[in-house]
Design a protein around this motif. Sequence first.
Motif, PDB file in Angstrom:
ATOM      1  N   GLY A 160       9.851 -21.908  43.280  1.00  0.00           N
ATOM      2  CA  GLY A 160       9.559 -20.489  43.451  1.00  0.00           C
ATOM      3  C   GLY A 160      10.548 -19.766  44.354  1.00  0.00           C
ATOM      4  N   ILE A 161      11.717 -20.367  44.571  1.00  0.00           N
ATOM      5  CA  ILE A 161      12.737 -19.757  45.433  1.00  0.00           C
ATOM      6  C   ILE A 161      13.796 -19.123  44.542  1.00  0.00           C
ATOM      7  CG2 ILE A 161      14.494 -20.185  47.201  1.00  0.00           C
ATOM      8  CD1 ILE A 161      12.755 -22.571  48.123  1.00  0.00           C
ATOM      9  N   VAL A 162      13.888 -17.816  44.571  1.00  0.00           N
ATOM     10  CA  VAL A 162      14.787 -17.085  43.670  1.00  0.00           C
ATOM     11  C   VAL A 162      15.689 -16.157  44.488  1.00  0.00           C
ATOM     12  CG1 VAL A 162      13.174 -17.176  41.738  1.00  0.00           C
ATOM     13  CG2 VAL A 162      13.053 -15.281  43.354  1.00  0.00           C
ATOM     14  N   PRO A 163      16.859 -15.817  43.949  1.00  0.00           N
ATOM     15  CA  PRO A 163      17.780 -14.939  44.688  1.00  0.00           C
ATOM     16  C   PRO A 163      17.396 -13.463  44.535  1.00  0.00           C
ATOM     17  CG  PRO A 163      18.800 -15.640  42.639  1.00  0.00           C
ATOM     18  CD  PRO A 163      17.484 -16.369  42.722  1.00  0.00           C
ATOM     19  N   LEU A 164      17.568 -12.725  45.618  1.00  0.00           N
ATOM     20  CA  LEU A 164      17.419 -11.271  45.577  1.00  0.00           C
ATOM     21  C   LEU A 164      18.771 -10.584  45.427  1.00  0.00           C
ATOM     22  CD1 LEU A 164      14.778 -10.745  48.429  1.00  0.00           C
ATOM     23  CD2 LEU A 164      14.393 -10.728  45.954  1.00  0.00           C
ATOM     24  N   LEU A 165      19.816 -11.222  45.957  1.00  0.00           N
ATOM     25  CA  LEU A 165      21.166 -10.674  45.797  1.00  0.00           C
ATOM     26  C   LEU A 165      22.177 -11.774  46.033  1.00  0.00           C
ATOM     27  CD1 LEU A 165      22.844 -10.214  48.743  1.00  0.00           C
ATOM     28  CD2 LEU A 165      21.105  -8.474  49.014  1.00  0.00           C
ATOM     29  N   ARG A 166      23.371 -11.580  45.492  1.00  0.00           N
ATOM     30  CA  ARG A 166      24.509 -12.468  45.719  1.00  0.00           C
ATOM     31  C   ARG A 166      25.727 -11.615  46.029  1.00  0.00           C
ATOM     32  NH1 ARG A 166      23.518 -17.712  44.108  1.00  0.00           N
ATOM     33  NH2 ARG A 166      21.769 -18.018  42.647  1.00  0.00           N
ATOM     34  N   ALA A 167      26.605 -12.143  46.902  1.00  0.00           N
ATOM     35  CA  ALA A 167      27.829 -11.413  47.248  1.00  0.00           C
ATOM     36  C   ALA A 167      28.933 -12.420  47.526  1.00  0.00           C
ATOM     37  CB  ALA A 167      27.613 -10.512  48.460  1.00  0.00           C
ATOM     38  N   SER A 168      30.172 -11.973  47.352  1.00  0.00           N
ATOM     39  CA  SER A 168      31.314 -12.867  47.567  1.00  0.00           C
ATOM     40  C   SER A 168      32.299 -12.299  48.586  1.00  0.00           C
ATOM     41  CB  SER A 168      32.042 -13.119  46.243  1.00  0.00           C
ATOM     42  OG  SER A 168      32.471 -11.891  45.672  1.00  0.00           O
ATOM     43  N   SER A 169      31.897 -11.252  49.309  1.00  0.00           N
ATOM     44  CA  SER A 169      32.775 -10.686  50.340  1.00  0.00           C
ATOM     45  C   SER A 169      31.918  -9.985  51.388  1.00  0.00           C
ATOM     46  CB  SER A 169      33.759  -9.692  49.739  1.00  0.00           C
ATOM     47  OG  SER A 169      33.091  -8.535  49.274  1.00  0.00           O
ATOM     48  N   SER A 170      32.519  -9.735  52.524  1.00  0.00           N
ATOM     49  CA  SER A 170      31.796  -9.047  53.600  1.00  0.00           C
ATOM     50  C   SER A 170      31.365  -7.655  53.166  1.00  0.00           C
ATOM     51  CB  SER A 170      32.675  -8.961  54.847  1.00  0.00           C
ATOM     52  OG  SER A 170      32.989 -10.249  55.344  1.00  0.00           O
ATOM     53  N   ALA A 171      32.266  -6.936  52.500  1.00  0.00           N
ATOM     54  CA  ALA A 171      31.953  -5.564  52.090  1.00  0.00           C
ATOM     55  C   ALA A 171      30.829  -5.542  51.062  1.00  0.00           C
ATOM     56  CB  ALA A 171      33.201  -4.891  51.531  1.00  0.00           C
ATOM     57  N   SER A 172      30.882  -6.457  50.108  1.00  0.00           N
ATOM     58  CA  SER A 172      29.845  -6.499  49.076  1.00  0.00           C
ATOM     59  C   SER A 172      28.493  -6.854  49.684  1.00  0.00           C
ATOM     60  CB  SER A 172      30.226  -7.512  48.000  1.00  0.00           C
ATOM     61  OG  SER A 172      29.190  -7.656  47.052  1.00  0.00           O
ATOM     62  N   TYR A 173      28.495  -7.806  50.623  1.00  0.00           N
ATOM     63  CA  TYR A 173      27.229  -8.181  51.252  1.00  0.00           C
ATOM     64  C   TYR A 173      26.647  -7.015  52.037  1.00  0.00           C
ATOM     65  CZ  TYR A 173      23.819 -10.246  54.346  1.00  0.00           C
ATOM     66  OH  TYR A 173      22.662 -10.499  55.026  1.00  0.00           O
ATOM     67  N   ALA A 174      27.492  -6.322  52.812  1.00  0.00           N
ATOM     68  CA  ALA A 174      27.009  -5.193  53.609  1.00  0.00           C
ATOM     69  C   ALA A 174      26.368  -4.134  52.721  1.00  0.00           C
ATOM     70  CB  ALA A 174      28.163  -4.595  54.412  1.00  0.00           C
ATOM     71  N   GLU A 175      27.020  -3.806  51.619  1.00  0.00           N
ATOM     72  CA  GLU A 175      26.492  -2.781  50.723  1.00  0.00           C
ATOM     73  C   GLU A 175      25.148  -3.201  50.131  1.00  0.00           C
ATOM     74  OE1 GLU A 175      27.799  -0.408  46.615  1.00  0.00           O
ATOM     75  OE2 GLU A 175      29.137  -1.890  47.527  1.00  0.00           O
ATOM     76  N   GLN A 176      25.055  -4.459  49.702  1.00  0.00           N
ATOM     77  CA  GLN A 176      23.835  -4.906  49.033  1.00  0.00           C
ATOM     78  C   GLN A 176      22.667  -5.107  49.998  1.00  0.00           C
ATOM     79  OE1 GLN A 176      24.172  -7.700  45.626  1.00  0.00           O
ATOM     80  NE2 GLN A 176      26.319  -7.910  46.236  1.00  0.00           N
ATOM     81  N   ILE A 177      22.929  -5.685  51.188  1.00  0.00           N
ATOM     82  CA  ILE A 177      21.826  -5.930  52.118  1.00  0.00           C
ATOM     83  C   ILE A 177      21.268  -4.616  52.646  1.00  0.00           C
ATOM     84  CG2 ILE A 177      23.202  -6.147  54.216  1.00  0.00           C
ATOM     85  CD1 ILE A 177      20.122  -8.246  53.258  1.00  0.00           C
ATOM     86  N   GLN A 178      22.131  -3.616  52.835  1.00  0.00           N
ATOM     87  CA  GLN A 178      21.656  -2.317  53.304  1.00  0.00           C
ATOM     88  C   GLN A 178      20.747  -1.662  52.268  1.00  0.00           C
ATOM     89  OE1 GLN A 178      25.164  -0.100  54.490  1.00  0.00           O
ATOM     90  NE2 GLN A 178      25.801  -1.714  55.907  1.00  0.00           N
ATOM     91  N   ALA A 179      21.137  -1.752  50.998  1.00  0.00           N
ATOM     92  CA  ALA A 179      20.288  -1.197  49.945  1.00  0.00           C
ATOM     93  C   ALA A 179      18.959  -1.956  49.862  1.00  0.00           C
ATOM     94  CB  ALA A 179      21.015  -1.255  48.604  1.00  0.00           C
ATOM     95  N   LEU A 180      19.006  -3.292  50.014  1.00  0.00           N
ATOM     96  CA  LEU A 180      17.797  -4.111  49.960  1.00  0.00           C
ATOM     97  C   LEU A 180      16.846  -3.749  51.100  1.00  0.00           C
ATOM     98  CD1 LEU A 180      16.275  -6.566  48.678  1.00  0.00           C
ATOM     99  CD2 LEU A 180      17.436  -7.985  50.388  1.00  0.00           C
ATOM    100  N   MET A 181      17.375  -3.587  52.305  1.00  0.00           N
ATOM    101  CA  MET A 181      16.528  -3.267  53.449  1.00  0.00           C
ATOM    102  C   MET A 181      15.891  -1.886  53.298  1.00  0.00           C
ATOM    103  SD  MET A 181      16.653  -5.997  55.252  1.00  0.00           S
ATOM    104  CE  MET A 181      15.927  -5.514  56.801  1.00  0.00           C
ATOM    105  N   MET A 182      16.659  -0.929  52.810  1.00  0.00           N
ATOM    106  CA  MET A 182      16.089   0.407  52.601  1.00  0.00           C
ATOM    107  C   MET A 182      14.943   0.355  51.601  1.00  0.00           C
ATOM    108  SD  MET A 182      17.741   2.739  54.465  1.00  0.00           S
ATOM    109  CE  MET A 182      17.785   4.323  53.622  1.00  0.00           C
ATOM    110  N   ASP A 183      15.103  -0.452  50.556  1.00  0.00           N
ATOM    111  CA  ASP A 183      14.065  -0.554  49.530  1.00  0.00           C
ATOM    112  C   ASP A 183      12.835  -1.283  50.063  1.00  0.00           C
ATOM    113  OD1 ASP A 183      13.128  -0.513  46.646  1.00  0.00           O
ATOM    114  OD2 ASP A 183      13.191  -2.676  47.039  1.00  0.00           O
ATOM    115  N   ARG A 184      13.053  -2.448  50.697  1.00  0.00           N
ATOM    116  CA  ARG A 184      11.917  -3.254  51.136  1.00  0.00           C
ATOM    117  C   ARG A 184      11.135  -2.587  52.273  1.00  0.00           C
ATOM    118  NH1 ARG A 184      13.002  -5.240  46.977  1.00  0.00           N
ATOM    119  NH2 ARG A 184      13.080  -7.458  46.435  1.00  0.00           N
ATOM    120  N   LEU A 185      11.828  -1.808  53.124  1.00  0.00           N
ATOM    121  CA  LEU A 185      11.150  -1.148  54.246  1.00  0.00           C
ATOM    122  C   LEU A 185      10.725   0.269  53.900  1.00  0.00           C
ATOM    123  CD1 LEU A 185      13.311  -2.389  57.257  1.00  0.00           C
ATOM    124  CD2 LEU A 185      11.163  -3.325  56.389  1.00  0.00           C
ATOM    125  N   ASP A 186      10.899   0.638  52.631  1.00  0.00           N
ATOM    126  CA  ASP A 186      10.457   1.944  52.137  1.00  0.00           C
ATOM    127  C   ASP A 186      11.040   3.079  52.993  1.00  0.00           C
ATOM    128  OD1 ASP A 186       9.209   3.592  50.364  1.00  0.00           O
ATOM    129  OD2 ASP A 186       7.288   3.609  51.423  1.00  0.00           O
TER     130      ASP A 186
END
Length: 657
Positions: A160-186
Amino acid sequence: MGQDDVLLETRIAERAAVSVEDVRDAFAAHGVPLVTPPARSRTLRLNRLRIAGQRTGAVYPGHFDTSLPFSEGLTGLVASNLRGKTSVLELVTWCLRGSPRNLLPEAHWLREVDLDVEIAGQAVGIRLDLTEEEITSAVVLTGPDITALESVRIADAGSGIVPLLRASSSASYAEQIQALMMDRLDLHPLVNSHKQTGTQTHGWPVYFGAVYLPAGRDKALLGEHTMSGLSGRLLQVFLDLPSAAALTRVKTAADVLTARRKASQAADKEERDKRDAERRRIAEDLERAQVRLTAITRTEGDGEESLAEVASQVVHLARGVADTQETWDELMQAHRRARIQRQHDAKLVNDVIESATARALFHGLEPTACPRCDQEIAADRRRQERDAQSCAVCSRPVRGDDSFPEEVIAEAKQRLQDSSAAEKAAKEGLEAAESDLRRLSGELTWAQARLRRAESAAQAPARLRAREEVLRLEGALSVFPELPPLIIDADETRALKIFRAAAKVLEKDHEVAAQALFGDLNQEIAQLGRQFGIDALESVKIDRAAHLDVTKGGGRTKPFGAQSPGERLRLRIAVVIALLRVGAAHAVSTHPGLLLIDSPKAEEVQDLDIRRLLGELAKLASENHLQVLITTRDFDLVHDVLPAENIIEARDGKPLW
């Protein structure tokens, strides 16, 4: 659409004196929602941080793989200076925010960083692989619970362990984690007008500033920035004030429309100014052309004389003047030579009368230079010849027959008579030439004047061109295009009117809803401030812009920025706990309930102050579902205040990880 929504748009329509459909169309056209539904839970809870890599240098070099478990309530990170305490906060920040707040000097040691965290109740595992301070691979996993993620770094669908996002660079990770946090924290982007013509959007990093508290010396009450009213915007979001996001968007939309209209009007004015300048230029060109035409017309004569004939006369007279000038020059030279000869002969007469030597040499040569060396005969030689009767050339004595001096004297006088006559004739010729030159020069001047008058008759083409230029410019000026009046977009005008009315309506709703919330918030902040050691604190008053006025000891009320660094730190913590308490009391989503505080003791004057602050903070953190991470190098302080399970320490100068 619910009844409340209908009532809101109806109130806006009534205030703007438009239809409800107009209100709906304006909001839809500009992408502005009328209301924002209440926010979901936005809690953040750290569970475990794992750090692995290869330490270089002289201090504990070699491989390391350290896991740091985090407890509920207040957790103290204790180690000597430069042993990785602040780095733990920065690594947590890197995982959650997308980038560390400050540069990590140990980043080149890192190979793997794992953070297990609960985001709004969802178990999340952040897994970063690093090389040379850059993320080379990142995955964010979610599973059934936080325990299931502890030893996992890759997805496992069977568990039951699934990925929410994947990234291959610092810039890509920053962009994706920020969007994820905004969504999850409403959370919604904070939008404000920028440079009067556009908008500026602030996302998760600005919100995270309310989690990782700035140093006590900073002036912002909530978050890291005072610009653009961001502290107030964060406060309103964390109080979940009704329609706070809608009010912000409405104000921004109105600001943008207003700026757009001003820009359009400014552009229209600029274009009209250009047209006016062009009209003035044509008018000035016309005035100059009219002046030229008048000048040409004024200089025109009767044209009776032939231009060619007068020009021929001018050329003939000019040549005559030139020839006469040349003759005069020659006669002037001849007159000068005759005068010199006459002067010489007069001197010779005197010499032969007075000197036998002169008479002896009278018929001889009169050299001016030595015939052999060609050097000029000096004046003293001449005097010696006259006085001592020695030759001026060879210096030998001069001897001669001086039996008939009268003949020599008579001949010398004849020479003088002849040279005088020659001088007189040369002078008369020179004077005649001067007379001819004056006459011819006068005739030339008169001929040139006639030539200028004759030329005016030949200016007909120039006059025609000047007249055509005048007519052309008069025509250009008569048909110069005028700009049509600036057309104001009716839909834009209506939308601006609607947004301004909506801002007034929402402001009123905002004020009513805020009265109770801010009253409770002020009481909580004041009570917590006293618990944290600001004993003289009487009251505080915070407004929607996050301006905090503080009254202490019966003195004058002063703003937050005028407090000491230690008091500013206490008040920041008090504001967060007050938000959590007020949020729980009013059943609204508020602050994520996570605080990162670096070296709070650095802001204190006395050890007693920090002990009281941390003791109260530990108790309040447990009571208010708040998780706090602090760093310090004071081992005794932490052990006096916290239980062992809430302490992560590295003794004897060892690194924390």
